[in-house]
Design an enzyme around this catalytic site. Structure first.
Site, PDB file in Angstrom:
ATOM      1  N   PHE A 236      39.957  37.497  48.519  1.00  0.00           N
ATOM      2  CA  PHE A 236      40.059  36.616  47.359  1.00  0.00           C
ATOM      3  C   PHE A 236      38.779  35.841  47.084  1.00  0.00           C
ATOM      4  CE2 PHE A 236      44.228  36.527  49.667  1.00  0.00           C
ATOM      5  CZ  PHE A 236      44.811  37.544  48.938  1.00  0.00           C
ATOM      6  N   GLY A 508      31.995  50.780  40.030  1.00  0.00           N
ATOM      7  CA  GLY A 508      30.821  51.110  40.826  1.00  0.00           C
ATOM      8  C   GLY A 508      31.077  52.198  41.842  1.00  0.00           C
ATOM      9  N   LEU A 620      43.625  54.481  36.710  1.00  0.00           N
ATOM     10  CA  LEU A 620      43.428  55.472  37.764  1.00  0.00           C
ATOM     11  C   LEU A 620      44.661  55.613  38.649  1.00  0.00           C
ATOM     12  CD1 LEU A 620      39.754  54.717  38.856  1.00  0.00           C
ATOM     13  CD2 LEU A 620      40.586  56.261  37.067  1.00  0.00           C
ATOM     14  N   ASN A 621      45.374  54.516  38.865  1.00  0.00           N
ATOM     15  CA  ASN A 621      46.603  54.540  39.645  1.00  0.00           C
ATOM     16  C   ASN A 621      47.498  53.434  39.111  1.00  0.00           C
ATOM     17  OD1 ASN A 621      48.635  53.894  41.653  1.00  0.00           O
ATOM     18  ND2 ASN A 621      47.476  55.085  43.133  1.00  0.00           N
ATOM     19  N   GLU A 696      40.535  40.806  38.566  1.00  0.00           N
ATOM     20  CA  GLU A 696      40.512  39.366  38.316  1.00  0.00           C
ATOM     21  C   GLU A 696      41.072  38.983  36.954  1.00  0.00           C
ATOM     22  OE1 GLU A 696      36.741  37.721  40.699  1.00  0.00           O
ATOM     23  OE2 GLU A 696      36.270  39.401  39.382  1.00  0.00           O
TER      24      GLU A 696
END
Length: 735
Positions: A236, A508, A620-621, A696
């Site tokens: 976090f 990234g 993506l998931n 976030e």
């Protein structure tokens, strides 16, 4: 065949975690390791005048008690990624800058012996009166130079002229308290020296940042430092920087010539690594009668330590989210005798909370629906620099979110919706957070003769599902089954990756994995079509497709080979490596809605419904992405209704450094959370398959949506978080 990317695959490390097979840093066993324990200062400002260590040193099992007089000297790391505390390492001199600063380091054969000996260390001080109250030092605020996110003051247009032109003006202030991370896994370090080479097991969000900081502080070559962090039980933000206790542990291990393990206690974590600082925000906003923003002046004042002034509450939402011709933002710092703050999950949430609450107030002043006000100031371009966003589907989020929540049934009048004596409130806000715009990652893939692949990246999975999602990207890019891919991470021996933070990991690391695996797949195809033993010999490479470990000719699908057979005949593993490429900036957005029920006699607030629809680029998931959205919503409940670190301002001491006094939400506080995604690829990052950083984003907006719902239910605008019962029924900072 169903695509692997986009499917709700279960976590590849789930079984290891629930069965206890996953080895976290504190679980790591190193033969002969000693145990360290910190003695922390009981004053917030002054100097150590004497330390009595004799009784502690005579205690059973004690190997050493190191103080500022005996601790090895360390260099302050120069890299901003390596450390957020830029000027001072504790235990290097007698100065005390905040309560809870290490003043001695006890080392013993067992943890219990170290803890007992630490209680025997006597420390005397020359104590001075601390400054520990933000509201009492606002006149000392200043704008620091550029920080991690760029300049701390930005002006666009002429804000004063824009305010003068406005038909409606607001001048409102909001405060948010100090928050702490409270990850389930405590911060831990085990340092092992083998001659001049150092291996550190660390609870790190960025093994490369830790490696760099250790090398600089200890004066050893970077190549002689290895950092391992296989599993991280929540970070976090707290485990992104490299904090002093890590460097001290490595220095102590070198001096004693034995491995040393240090695990912070829950209370020690409140002062040994960062926190979200207390902040005061003032907004002056101007708008035309039809709801067009003419100017925003946004001043944020935050607590910093006496030795550091990096700020982490950026004002990107004010600068980037809405079309407004005249904007001024400034981040101001106030030096207090408190620990240094740092990034905490969704650092833009402070600015987002203020902006989205102020817009709700403006909507009432104008008599406009809150969604309509936001639509009238919508922009597809980034007003901060004039460039177009890679993609932005926030309008679709508003539409779908409002329909799912039933927003059209809302009576806008405060206190108008009830269930018996219970007041019901509905609130909404925009969610938005920057993503990417950081150094990228490299990746290495090795396909072996068994047809399976190992993909290596020195990134970290902080509980977000990185290992699972990257396995999916690798499997689809390679043309293998998901079970045939092993994604290895958390080791500086692997190709470089940026810190797992700033919503930068998916764009990234995902891009690096896709590039490396695409290259490796191309190599396998090239080997097959050049091998006279292959059924695919002589076929043009661009006609070959690889799925599920099978290579076939798209024109004649019965002509097939397997990855396993191709690599076996080749006689050596097929490898590919890609170097880091900077991540393009991204902006993930969404529309969030909250329903609260308020007992007007007790002031008790219950969140009873939460909805969010988000634009995160390509999904993506769906399972792990939904998990991130749910986590952000839970954080928002805590941020808005209960969480606050309390400081005794006379002593500068945190008085609730534990989970009995620091109130985080529990299951009973959280309703069903409904999440949807637009799922449109962002063309700005094709290497990452159109995905964008997202983790976030969900917390932003939802804090304001809850606060706005409380106002709608009660007619009281609580501008001082958290919204506790006394502020609903009392005369606190509310309207």
């Amino acid at each position: 065949m169903s695509p692997i990317v986009g499917s709700p695959a279960a976590r590849v490390d789930g079984r290891a975690k629930v069965t206890g097979a996953a080895t976290y840093t504190a679980d790591t066993h190193v033969r002969g390791a000693l145990h360290g324990f910190l003695v922390l200062s009981t004053i917030a400002n002054g100097r150590v005048t004497g330390i009595d260590t004799e009784e502690a040193e005579r205690s059973p099992g004690v190997v050493a008690v190191l103080t500022h007089e005996s601790m090895p000297r360390l260099a302050v790391p120069t890299s901003q990624l390596a450390a957020y505390w830029k000027r001072v390492i504790p235990l290097q001199n007698a100065d005390v800058h905040h309560s809870g600063q290490p003043v001695a380091y006890v080392v013993a054969e067992t943890l219990e012996q170290a803890q007992h000996a630490a209680s025997l260390v006597g420390v005397s001080y020359d104590a001075r009166t601390p400054r520990a109250r933000l509201s009492g030092a606002m006149d000392e605020a200043y704008v620091p130079g550029p920080g991690l996110e760029g300049p701390n003051e930005v002006t666009r247009g002429d804000p004063e002229a824009g305010l003068a032109q406005a038909d409606v003006r607001l001048d409102v202030s909001y405060t948010t308290p100090m928050h702490h991370h409270n990850a389930l896994e405590p911060s831990a370090t085990t340092a092992v020296w083998d001659g001049t080479r150092l291996t550190v097991h660390e609870t790190a969000q960025g093994v490369n940042a830790t490696r760099l900081s250790l090398a600089e502080a200890l004066g050893v070559p970077l190549a002689d430092v290895r950092v391992l962090s296989r599993f991280v039980g929540g970070g976090f933000g707290a485990k992104g920087p490299v904090w002093p206790h890590t460097l001290l542990t490595a220095a102590v291990a070198r001096q004693l010539r034995r491995p040393v393990k240090l695990v912070l206690s829950r209370a020690q974590a409140y002062t040994s690594h960062g926190h979200r600082p207390e902040a005061h925000q003032r907004f002056r906003i101007g708008a035309t009668r039809d709801g067009r923003l003419t100017a925003i002046d946004h001043i944020t004042t935050s607590q910093v330590s006496r030795t550091e002034d990096l700020l982490f509450n950026t004002s990107e939402p004010t600068r980037m989210l809405y079309a407004c011709p005249h904007v001024h933002v400034a981040q101001r710092a106030v030096r207090l005798h408190l620990p240094a703050p740092s990034n905490m999950r969704s650092p833009e949430v402070v600015a987002s909370h203020g902006l989205e609450t102020a817009l709700d107030e403006l909507s009432y002043e104008l008599g406009l629906d809150p969604i309509e006000l936001r639509l009238r100031n919508y922009t597809s371009d980034n007003p901060d620099n004039g460039s177009a966003f890679g993609s932005k589907h926030l309008k679709e989020c508003y539409r779908r979110g409002a329909d799912a929540f039933g927003w059209s049934r809302r009576d806008p009048r405060p206190r108008s919706m009830r269930d018996g004596d219970t007041l019901i409130g509905w609130g909404m806000a925009s969610a938005a957070h920057t993503a990417g715009g950081r150094p990228g990652a490299g990746a290495r893939v090795v396909i072996s003769a068994d047809g399976k692949a190992v993909v290596q990246v020195a990134t970290n999975d902080i509980g977000t599902g990185t290992g699972t999602v990257m396995s999916q990207v690798a499997a689809e890019s390679l043309g293998l089954e998901l079970d045939d891919v092993n994604f290895a991470l958390g080791d500086t021996d692997y190709p470089y990756a940026f810190v797992s933070a700033a919503s930068a990991t998916v764009p990234g690391v995902g891009a690096a994995v896709n590039r490396a695996c695409t290259t490796a797949r191309g190599s396998v195809i090239g080997i097959a079509v050049a091998d006279t033993r292959s059924p695919l010999y002589g076929i043009p490479a661009d006609r070959i497709t690889v799925e599920g470990g099978i290579l076939y000719d798209t024109d004649r699908p019965r002509r097939r080979d397997t990855v396993r057979a191709v690599v076996t005949r080749y006689g050596a593993p097929v490898e590919a490596t890609t170097d880091p490429v900077p991540i393009p900036p991204g902006y993930s957005t969404g529309a969030v809605f909250a329903e609260v029920r308020v007992d007007p006699r007790l002031g008790q607030v219950r969140v009873t419904r939460m909805h969010g629809v988000f634009d995160a680029g390509r999904v993506l998931n769906r399972r792990t992405l939904r998990s991130q959205a749910i986590g952000g919503a839970v954080w928002a409940v805590g941020f808005t209704l209960s969480e606050h670190t309390l400081v005794d301002h006379r002593l500068g001491r945190i008085v609730n450094p534990n989970l009995s006094g620091y109130l985080v939400p529990v299951n009973a506080d959280i309703p069903d959370i409904h999440v949807g995604f637009v799922d449109e690829p962002d063309p700005a990052n094709p290497d990452a398959l159109g995905a964008r950083g997202f983790g976030e984003t969900p917390m932003t907006g939802m804090t304001a949506a809850i606060g706005n719902a409380v106002y709608h239910a009660t007619g009281r605008r609580v501008r001082d978080l958290p919204i506790t019962q006394d502020k609903i029924i009392g005369d606190g900072d509310a309207r």
